[in-house]
Design an enzyme around this catalytic site. Sequence first.
Site: not given
Ligand code: 4NP
Length: 163
Positions: A15, A12, A129, A17-19
């Site tokens: 790394n 994602c 997201d 939240c989703r992945s």
């Molecule tokens: P992820 O979510 O891609 O599912 O881990 C996010 C985590 C952090 C950020 C964006 C999305 N960020 O902008 O810091």
Amino acid sequence: MGKPLVSVLFCCLGNICRSPTAHGVFQAKVTQQGMASSIYTDSCGTGGWHVGEPPDARATTAARQRGYDLSSLRARQVQADDFQRFDYILAMDHQNLQDLTAMCPGNYAGRLGLFLPFAESALEEEVPDPYYGGAHGFSHVLDLVEAASDGLLREIARAHPVR
Ligand code: 4NP
């Protein structure tokens, strides 16, 4: 124990939240099916802002409520040798896939794809997201990830029958 038969990398943006949710859920299902020595699972982000951090506390809490433990996972950024190391490199959204495609040597491009279409009844292609939303977004991610993990396990069993 020999080399795992199949390796899967979930990707994602951050790394956190989703992945990592996909990593923990898929790993748990692999273990439940007795396939832990055959399938190696990992996750990464296209971005490097959260490298070394555990998953977002909201993701860890939502996962724990369904019996998945994400606490030992730590964020890392995708690296050049991931494209040769992993058989399945599965992105959570189109932007992640586009960023991976831009980095991926052409001979490995067939390893890249979206994760959610493995879900049997998926109506969407992207795991949204949840980072800027509330707790509901994290439980929705779990719904999608559980369904896609079941479909991916079926696909791997079909494509890589144990001889
Ligand atoms: P992820 O979510 O891609 O599912 O881990 C996010 C985590 C952090 C950020 C964006 C999305 N960020 O902008 O810091």
